[in-house]
Design an enzyme around this catalytic site. Structure first.
Site, short mmCIF file in Angstrom:
data_model
loop_
_atom_site.label_atom_id
_atom_site.label_comp_id
_atom_site.label_asym_id
_atom_site.label_seq_id
_atom_site.Cartn_x
_atom_site.Cartn_y
_atom_site.Cartn_z
CG HIS A 37 62.14 60.90 -87.79
ND1 HIS A 37 61.90 61.79 -88.73
CD2 HIS A 37 63.44 61.09 -87.57
CE1 HIS A 37 62.71 62.79 -88.84
NE2 HIS A 37 63.76 62.34 -87.84
CG HIS B 297 52.04 60.70 -87.92
ND1 HIS B 297 52.85 61.81 -87.30
CD2 HIS B 297 52.71 60.68 -89.16
CE1 HIS B 297 53.42 62.52 -88.29
NE2 HIS B 297 53.30 61.96 -89.25
CB THR C 188 61.48 65.12 -93.40
OG1 THR C 188 61.18 64.34 -92.13
CG2 THR C 188 62.88 65.09 -93.56
CG ASN D 57 56.94 56.85 -90.44
OD1 ASN D 57 56.43 56.91 -89.18
ND2 ASN D 57 58.08 57.51 -90.86
NE ARG E 281 61.00 65.98 -86.29
CZ ARG E 281 61.14 66.41 -87.50
NH1 ARG E 281 60.52 66.08 -88.32
NH2 ARG E 281 61.74 67.82 -87.71
NE ARG F 241 58.21 67.47 -84.58
CZ ARG F 241 58.49 68.53 -85.59
NH1 ARG F 241 57.76 68.28 -86.66
NH2 ARG F 241 59.31 69.25 -85.60
CD GLU G 287 62.68 57.29 -97.77
OE1 GLU G 287 63.25 56.39 -97.03
OE2 GLU G 287 61.65 57.64 -97.50
CD GLU H 168 62.14 58.15 -91.56
OE1 GLU H 168 61.72 59.22 -91.20
OE2 GLU H 168 61.10 57.65 -92.53
CG HIS I 218 57.97 63.11 -97.19
ND1 HIS I 218 56.94 64.22 -97.31
CD2 HIS I 218 58.23 63.35 -95.98
CE1 HIS I 218 56.85 64.84 -96.22
NE2 HIS I 218 57.56 64.20 -95.42
#
Ligand code: PXP
Length: 240
Positions: free
Chosen positions: A42, A9, A100, A6, A44, A48, A153, A69, A191
């Site tokens: 993801h 970040h 999340t 992922n 969002r 963000r 998931e 996602e 996660h």
């Protein structure tokens, strides 16, 4: 075991200055070079970190597989049908949360939310595989199977927060994975997984895909992203 990285970040660092570096697409290409089976991102609602252009660009540039996602909101679901990622993971989203924090509410004991049903129908009609991000809870797994999706998931956040003190959350993940596979669902997990806690989850036989972000991107700041991915790859592979 498929390892999806992922890259959200990478975009978090870029958005801290609203500039054009670091570039999530470039990071994703290096992850693939280092042995990732796929890239997760993801989009969002509050944008963000990942932006619409990142998703459009990634859909063109990923050579492995893209897992998008998304929350069950119509404009993002429509975007998914246009870019056709390899699969989507439907996640809950609360604006004030840092990340999340829990799995989807599938309306166990009642009815699922109409917008979740709409999202599942729209993505399925577009031929996109769907995974539902859920807590490792048996009634929720049964409801996921009833909804006709191919995968779930399992949220590993409780495990990540408690594994040093107790095996209870790991045991819940194991039971959930067995239950999900028996219900005909492919099992993914993610996660809060880190270099320190990933191996017991990677060793669960039914889990076929891990989605890991924050720990790998954090480690990449000191060792570089290719080394960070290779290190995780080797931990995961040696646990299976
Ligand atoms: N899987 C899902 C569904 C997520 O929402 C996230 C966080 O975006 C992850 C995996 C990755 O979590 P982490 O960044 O803690 O590895």
């Amino acid at each position: 075991m498929r390892l999806y990285i992922n890259v959200d970040h990478v975009a978090t660092v870029r958005q801290a200055r609203r500039t054009d570096e670091p570039d999530p697409l470039q990071a994703a290409a290096l992850c693939e070079k280092a042995g990732a089976d796929g890239i997760t991102m993801h989009l969002r609602e509050d944008r963000r970190h990942i932006q619409d252009d990142d998703v459009l660009g990634m859909a063109q540039s990923v050579t492995t597989a893209l897992n998008l996602e998304l929350a069950a909101v119509p404009d993002i679901v429509t975007m998914a049908t246009e870019i056709k990622p390899h699969h989507t993971t439907i996640v809950p989203e609360r604006r004030e949360e840092i990340t999340t924090e829990g799995g989807l509410d599938l309306g166990v004991g009642g009815k699922p939310e109409p917008r979740l049903l709409d999202a599942i129908a729209t993505l399925s009609d577009a031929g996109i595989l769907i995974s539902l991000f859920i807590d490792p809870d048996l009634p929720t797994i049964e409801r996921a199977a009833e909804l006709g999706v191919p995968a779930v998931e399992l949220h590993t956040g409780d495990y990540a927060n408690s594994y040093l003190e107790s095996d209870a959350a790991l045991e819940r993940l194991r039971q959930a994975a067995t239950h999900a596979e028996a219900a005909g669902l492919a099992v993914h997990a993610g996660h809060g997984l880190t270099y320190r806690n990933v191996q017991p989850v990677a060793a669960i036989p039914e889990v076929e895909e891990l989605n890991i972000g924050h720990s790998i991107i954090s480690h990449s700041i000191t060792v570089g992203i290719e080394a960070a991915v290779r290190e995780m790859r080797s931990l995961v592979d040696s646990a299976c």
